[in-house]
Design a protein around this motif. Sequence first.
Motif, PDB file in Angstrom:
ATOM      1  N   GLN A 145       0.845  -1.216   0.000  1.00 17.92           N
ATOM      2  CA  GLN A 145       0.000   0.000   0.000  1.00 17.92           C
ATOM      3  C   GLN A 145       0.876   1.262   0.000  1.00 17.92           C
ATOM      4  N   GLY A 146       1.942   1.214  -0.840  1.00 13.41           N
ATOM      5  CA  GLY A 146       2.790   2.401  -1.020  1.00 13.41           C
ATOM      6  C   GLY A 146       3.843   2.580   0.062  1.00 13.41           C
ATOM      7  N   LEU A 147       3.883   1.669   1.053  1.00  9.06           N
ATOM      8  CA  LEU A 147       4.874   1.795   2.128  1.00  9.06           C
ATOM      9  C   LEU A 147       5.933   0.700   1.946  1.00  9.06           C
ATOM     10  N   LYS A 148       7.164   1.028   2.337  1.00  7.86           N
ATOM     11  CA  LYS A 148       8.228   0.030   2.260  1.00  7.86           C
ATOM     12  C   LYS A 148       7.940  -1.081   3.271  1.00  7.86           C
ATOM     13  N   ALA A 149       7.920  -2.312   2.776  1.00  5.56           N
ATOM     14  CA  ALA A 149       7.675  -3.444   3.668  1.00  5.56           C
ATOM     15  C   ALA A 149       8.982  -4.107   4.065  1.00  5.56           C
ATOM     16  N   TYR A 150       8.949  -4.716   5.293  1.00  6.97           N
ATOM     17  CA  TYR A 150      10.142  -5.416   5.768  1.00  6.97           C
ATOM     18  C   TYR A 150       9.819  -6.890   5.931  1.00  6.97           C
ATOM     19  N   GLU A 151      10.880  -7.711   5.741  1.00  7.55           N
ATOM     20  CA  GLU A 151      10.665  -9.157   5.862  1.00  7.55           C
ATOM     21  C   GLU A 151      10.367  -9.558   7.303  1.00  7.55           C
ATOM     22  N   ASN A 152      11.069  -8.889   8.209  1.00  5.61           N
ATOM     23  CA  ASN A 152      10.948  -9.266   9.621  1.00  5.61           C
ATOM     24  C   ASN A 152      10.999  -8.003  10.467  1.00  5.61           C
ATOM     25  N   ILE A 153      10.346  -8.033  11.602  1.00  9.62           N
ATOM     26  CA  ILE A 153      10.331  -6.876  12.496  1.00  9.62           C
ATOM     27  C   ILE A 153      11.756  -6.463  12.862  1.00  9.62           C
ATOM     28  N   LYS A 154      12.636  -7.437  12.887  1.00 13.80           N
ATOM     29  CA  LYS A 154      14.016  -7.136  13.274  1.00 13.80           C
ATOM     30  C   LYS A 154      14.759  -6.338  12.207  1.00 13.80           C
ATOM     31  N   ASP A 155      14.187  -6.306  10.996  1.00 10.68           N
ATOM     32  CA  ASP A 155      14.839  -5.540   9.925  1.00 10.68           C
ATOM     33  C   ASP A 155      14.487  -4.059   9.977  1.00 10.68           C
ATOM     34  N   VAL A 156      13.441  -3.721  10.739  1.00  5.13           N
ATOM     35  CA  VAL A 156      13.020  -2.311  10.799  1.00  5.13           C
ATOM     36  C   VAL A 156      14.134  -1.495  11.462  1.00  5.13           C
ATOM     37  N   PRO A 157      14.529  -0.373  10.830  1.00  6.09           N
ATOM     38  CA  PRO A 157      15.700   0.362  11.307  1.00  6.09           C
ATOM     39  C   PRO A 157      15.531   1.045  12.664  1.00  6.09           C
ATOM     40  N   GLU A 158      14.285   1.136  13.187  1.00  2.00           N
ATOM     41  CA  GLU A 158      14.139   1.741  14.521  1.00  2.00           C
ATOM     42  C   GLU A 158      13.347   0.805  15.433  1.00  2.00           C
ATOM     43  N   LYS A 159      13.378   1.129  16.712  1.00  2.94           N
ATOM     44  CA  LYS A 159      12.585   0.363  17.664  1.00  2.94           C
ATOM     45  C   LYS A 159      11.112   0.739  17.444  1.00  2.94           C
ATOM     46  N   VAL A 160      10.266  -0.251  17.247  1.00  6.01           N
ATOM     47  CA  VAL A 160       8.856   0.010  16.942  1.00  6.01           C
ATOM     48  C   VAL A 160       8.044   0.044  18.249  1.00  6.01           C
ATOM     49  N   ASP A 161       7.182   1.077  18.370  1.00 10.69           N
ATOM     50  CA  ASP A 161       6.409   1.218  19.615  1.00 10.69           C
ATOM     51  C   ASP A 161       5.265   0.213  19.740  1.00 10.69           C
ATOM     52  N   LEU A 162       4.621  -0.061  18.634  1.00 11.71           N
ATOM     53  CA  LEU A 162       3.430  -0.928  18.689  1.00 11.71           C
ATOM     54  C   LEU A 162       3.424  -1.883  17.510  1.00 11.71           C
ATOM     55  N   VAL A 163       3.163  -3.144  17.794  1.00 15.04           N
ATOM     56  CA  VAL A 163       3.045  -4.127  16.718  1.00 15.04           C
ATOM     57  C   VAL A 163       1.603  -4.636  16.669  1.00 15.04           C
ATOM     58  N   ILE A 164       1.059  -4.665  15.464  1.00 16.56           N
ATOM     59  CA  ILE A 164      -0.246  -5.303  15.258  1.00 16.56           C
ATOM     60  C   ILE A 164       0.044  -6.618  14.549  1.00 16.56           C
ATOM     61  N   MET A 165      -0.354  -7.693  15.165  1.00 16.02           N
ATOM     62  CA  MET A 165      -0.021  -9.028  14.665  1.00 16.02           C
ATOM     63  C   MET A 165      -1.230  -9.657  14.000  1.00 16.02           C
ATOM     64  N   SER A 166      -1.079  -9.996  12.724  1.00 11.21           N
ATOM     65  CA  SER A 166      -2.212 -10.605  12.019  1.00 11.21           C
ATOM     66  C   SER A 166      -1.725 -11.673  11.058  1.00 11.21           C
ATOM     67  N   ILE A 167      -1.162 -12.740  11.626  1.00  4.87           N
ATOM     68  CA  ILE A 167      -0.712 -13.878  10.837  1.00  4.87           C
ATOM     69  C   ILE A 167      -1.337 -15.132  11.438  1.00  4.87           C
ATOM     70  N   PRO A 168      -1.360 -16.253  10.733  1.00  6.90           N
ATOM     71  CA  PRO A 168      -2.005 -17.457  11.291  1.00  6.90           C
ATOM     72  C   PRO A 168      -1.443 -17.812  12.662  1.00  6.90           C
ATOM     73  N   ALA A 169      -2.304 -18.323  13.505  1.00 10.45           N
ATOM     74  CA  ALA A 169      -1.965 -18.595  14.907  1.00 10.45           C
ATOM     75  C   ALA A 169      -0.666 -19.393  15.045  1.00 10.45           C
ATOM     76  N   ALA A 170      -0.475 -20.340  14.163  1.00  5.44           N
ATOM     77  CA  ALA A 170       0.682 -21.234  14.277  1.00  5.44           C
ATOM     78  C   ALA A 170       2.011 -20.468  14.227  1.00  5.44           C
ATOM     79  N   PHE A 171       2.027 -19.314  13.584  1.00  6.90           N
ATOM     80  CA  PHE A 171       3.282 -18.564  13.419  1.00  6.90           C
ATOM     81  C   PHE A 171       3.436 -17.422  14.424  1.00  6.90           C
ATOM     82  N   VAL A 172       2.401 -17.174  15.208  1.00  8.21           N
ATOM     83  CA  VAL A 172       2.394 -15.989  16.081  1.00  8.21           C
ATOM     84  C   VAL A 172       3.516 -16.021  17.112  1.00  8.21           C
TER      85      VAL A 172
END
Lengths: 698, 698
Positions: free
Chosen positions: A53-80
């Motif tokens: 949606q026009g924003l740069k996506a990252y493969e993993n939260i750990k790749d994000v260049p800054e510390k993220v304040d809030l994560v919204i998690m929406s992946i299948p339960a098995a991977f949460v």
Amino acid sequence: MKDLNKMFKPDSVAVIGASNTPGKVGYIIIDNIISGGYKGKVYPINPKSGEIQGLKAYENIKDVPEKVDLVIMSIPAAFVNESIKDCGEAGVENMVVISAGFKEIGEEGAKLEEELVALSKEYGINIIGPNSLGITDSHTPLNSSFAQMMPPKGNIAFISQSGAMMVALLDWSLTSGIGFSKVISLGNKAGVSETELMNYLAEDPETAVIICYLESISDDDNFVKAMRQTTAKKPIVVLKSGSSNAGAEAASSHTGALAGSDLAFDTAFEQSGILRVSSMAELFDIGLAFSKAPLPEGNNVAIITNAGGGGVLTVDEMERQGLKLVQFDEETKEKLRKGIPEEGSVNNPIDVLGDAPVQRYKETLDIVLKDDQVDSLIIMVCPTASADPDGIAAAILEEREKFGKPILVVNMGGPTFEAANHALRSHNVPTYVFPENAVDALAAMTTYAELERREADSCIDDLDNIDKKAVEEIFAKVKADGRDTLLGSEAYAVAEAYGIEAAPIKLATNADEASQLAADMEFPVVLKIASDKILHKSDIGGVKVGIESEEEAKATFDEIIANAKKAHPDIVPDGVEVQKMMETGQEVIVGMIKDKQFGPMIAFGMGGIYVNLIEDVSFKLANGISSQEIDEQINDTKVSELLKGYRGEAPCDIDAVKEAIKRVARLTLDFPEISELDINPIFVYENGSSALDIKIKL
Amino acid sequence: MKDLNKMFKPDSVAVIGASNTPGKVGYIIIDNIISGGYKGKVYPINPKSGEIQGLKAYENIKDVPEKVDLVIMSIPAAFVNESIKDCGEAGVENMVVISAGFKEIGEEGAKLEEELVALSKEYGINIIGPNSLGITDSHTPLNSSFAQMMPPKGNIAFISQSGAMMVALLDWSLTSGIGFSKVISLGNKAGVSETELMNYLAEDPETAVIICYLESISDDDNFVKAMRQTTAKKPIVVLKSGSSNAGAEAASSHTGALAGSDLAFDTAFEQSGILRVSSMAELFDIGLAFSKAPLPEGNNVAIITNAGGGGVLTVDEMERQGLKLVQFDEETKEKLRKGIPEEGSVNNPIDVLGDAPVQRYKETLDIVLKDDQVDSLIIMVCPTASADPDGIAAAILEEREKFGKPILVVNMGGPTFEAANHALRSHNVPTYVFPENAVDALAAMTTYAELERREADSCIDDLDNIDKKAVEEIFAKVKADGRDTLLGSEAYAVAEAYGIEAAPIKLATNADEASQLAADMEFPVVLKIASDKILHKSDIGGVKVGIESEEEAKATFDEIIANAKKAHPDIVPDGVEVQKMMETGQEVIVGMIKDKQFGPMIAFGMGGIYVNLIEDVSFKLANGISSQEIDEQINDTKVSELLKGYRGEAPCDIDAVKEAIKRVARLTLDFPEISELDINPIFVYENGSSALDIKIKL
């Protein structure tokens, strides 16, 4: 207390499971965050896509260049859970888990949820959910939810344990002009609980009132003490489902929660200052009032109406709700008479008549609000031919400015009042269609204002003459004997150790001892076979009353033992109990019911053999019980009338009753192993009291 | 019964006071009649104008060339009665008087109203009003009202005693999709009463349910009997204001009516089969259900929901309202399991889950409606992401066709359900926003269906062993003595004359007589000073119990007389009463409270000294009381549990209690001069009963 500020006011949000496919949850969330006007940074996380949606996506939260304040998690339960670990390593502190497939689907999901809880603790992450629909904050603004709408901005915080109900109520609220500060879908409440959120919201300057739809309470027996402090800061209104027996059963199968009894919930809410409602409409009616109007200083209400009948209906509901109709003094009435025609009424409810122009409403309003007796005002407008709803609304807003009193407006009708309702509500005057709803809301505000003034001492924390060690020894002996029920003499010893006045009962193991004990107590006495295995003691000649001398006591001991042996040759009795016969007093009961959730709950009421028929009983949770609450508990019963001296009889010693309640509360809190305790009757005298029959089960 | 057909279906209407000036009442009425689509002839009457709103005007009703079916009167109060005479001479039979300025403005107006009533009787004119806002019939169609709107067409008849409230509710109903057959503003009810209108509407094929806002009841103590027949034909739902003490006071100052007690209203409504509600919202919620859905055959309800919590709230309210949750058998559950995922619930309330597509709703509906156990169904839809409200509405309509069972739909939300609600309501399926409202409506329908099946015998009309003449003689003697309170012996004689079992009390005027009476009764007996002037009889030695022989009786007579003389030298006692001492039985009371409006109301409950504290009492109006109602009255009390044999005790003779209630009802109806009657206690035995203390005041 968890710091949840960055949960609602994050500088950056990452969405794990972000998607480019319209209709997918991971798409809707990103879309809601952006279209909701969020001003911080948004990081879509998805292993496959370079841009979402026009924003740069990252493969993993750990790749994000800054510390993220809030994560919204929406992946299948098995991977949460794997992903939570990544978040933890990336320093994430706040998270909403939208993913479903946890406790709500059964055993397998429950295991996943346990792991999730463990990880949240290990990494120190505040987790809302799983199975949450998300959270929104209209002031940040942040709509991190999966729901289709951003609710209108306002100062009501709404917490819901059911996602479906949350969506339903938000959809409905769109038609009602209600605004929200925060909307929180609790999901399975595995991490952050509703009470933690309430504590946070109580400090939130954007929130005036907290309304909740709940199916269970996460907190345990400390709930009352903890919440009392929270409700002192902000009103909390709760719709808790499962109030009926069948409903509680359905609820426990629905939420998988082992719920306490509804009576205990009622008591817990009341003692903690939470206002409980029984319908959805009420939840919002009351929330609206708190969100708009100042608190009334007392329960004296004035009513202004242009339809006499509407005034009467208002009074009917006020009486049901315990609100008082102000009786105007002659001065106020004289002033009112100048503006109101004779066919109207200058007595409360004030009838300004169907032909009332704006000016008549305005003058009446001014006189009434000026009257010091008036704590709050309900104004009713029917759409008569002469009524000018918009003009009246303007007059109300003008007068309201001059006085700080709560004004609730009943605009009885539909389309005619659309503009007036909008004008009033957008200037912080709550409006209702029917008088009953306005009265219910005002009653809730009045109750809350009273609760705020309530004194919460810790009256059972500093009792003297408590011998805890003696009780420990008695219980140890009972357990060592392999019993779970105390003998009468043991129960008396427990009462004695906790300063509960009782008729002495001692155990005699031979005839001489019985005679000696009886002499020590003063005659007359009762002798009773002592055995938890012999149930119908009277039927086998195991009870003899009115023993008047040492000789008689001695002989009776032998007689009772012989009777018992004859009836139950296989049972070895513990001996014979000697109890002092007390003179009759007013019979009351004090008992304890152990609630699964909230711990010991003290019962007080009318004693005697028809206790279960008369059902004159009032309950309070023991934990944190205050002197004022004990007074309320006693006064809630009919037997309190008898204690006060019914129809000219001499009053009984109510202080002795209070003391007994306090000490029973303390005893049952000190010894959680007590599963049942019942004192029926306690005789209450003009001076003092005496517990006659004490039953304690471990 | 008045023939009101031409009131609502006139071939011609004349408006007296018709006007050409927009905004004037006489203008608005003509305008409403024409724009409302009335197809008959309209005659404006006004002395000044030749033509009004394009219609030929007449100077006087007598000038109209044909007999006019309905006259709408809207001229100043002072001219109304003169005009009624003209109408009477012109053969008018139906009239609505819009003009105000009658009883509602005070004494002068009340005089005018009395004249109006006299004229209506003299000329045989049915008059609605005065001070009415008019009437509308959406089927005729005729809007002869002064109100601004013609309500939407439908099958709910709405009667309102307050014009302002009527306008308010009609305005509100515009947003709710409710349709009306007739709307009637009662005004001062000087002519046609609400009960006459109810009787007419009960026969009206265009009306399915009658809803009323009332401030008073015009009818007297025949209300119950008359209305029972009306409610058997059609459901009547009433919101009666003034249920609280303060409200009743305000109401009586507002309507000028001397109202009966609210308890009597409650009882009268209940016995006559009228459903009483306590809020405006309820009036319409329930009206809507009756207007759309068929009656349920029993109180077994099934619930289908896509949000577990909503189901639980529904069950909570059902328990409060006494509805039963169907327990599905294994066969039905097995069928349900095929369509509902495991995380859902096939136990009632059925949870089809938030992701339920239309097909899952449809299949579930089909299975549930087919189940013979299910009498009615509540379907709940939350606007989850997967929910398709329109599709579900279509499925409901399709399934509804196959079965004749009532279905109430809870579409929880606002804008999302607009189309679905419209589709459902326009095809006769009632919809609600919140589950509580649907449950309340369904409970009202279930209650009505039960009432319809109720047997109404006239159990007090054919009692044997009634000696009315004996009672007449006793009362005549009491009156002749200048007393209003009966002596114990007189009260006993009254009980005996009406076959009420009682402990014999006879008056002895000398010692020999006392001794003889005692011997006749069998010992032991009680002797008591007989005088309505000596109040505290025990205190002065005026009561002696446990008299065991003729000699003792003789001596005691003299002793009591001496004691009385000593204490009250100025009082001449009537003698000494001899009462047989009865063995103790279960204590109950039977009493009578005289209601201003509805006549004698019989109280039954737990007896003893704490009657007023325990408040275990149930009431029924005497007039028309049925056997079934007496059973209900007894079963409504806690003492009934004792009578049935509480905890293994022997049951008491409940038939004897019923007989006592019947005979007291008959006595108080036969003798309206009885102002107070109280029997406390009656001892009830395993066989028979005995009234111990009977107080009768005239």
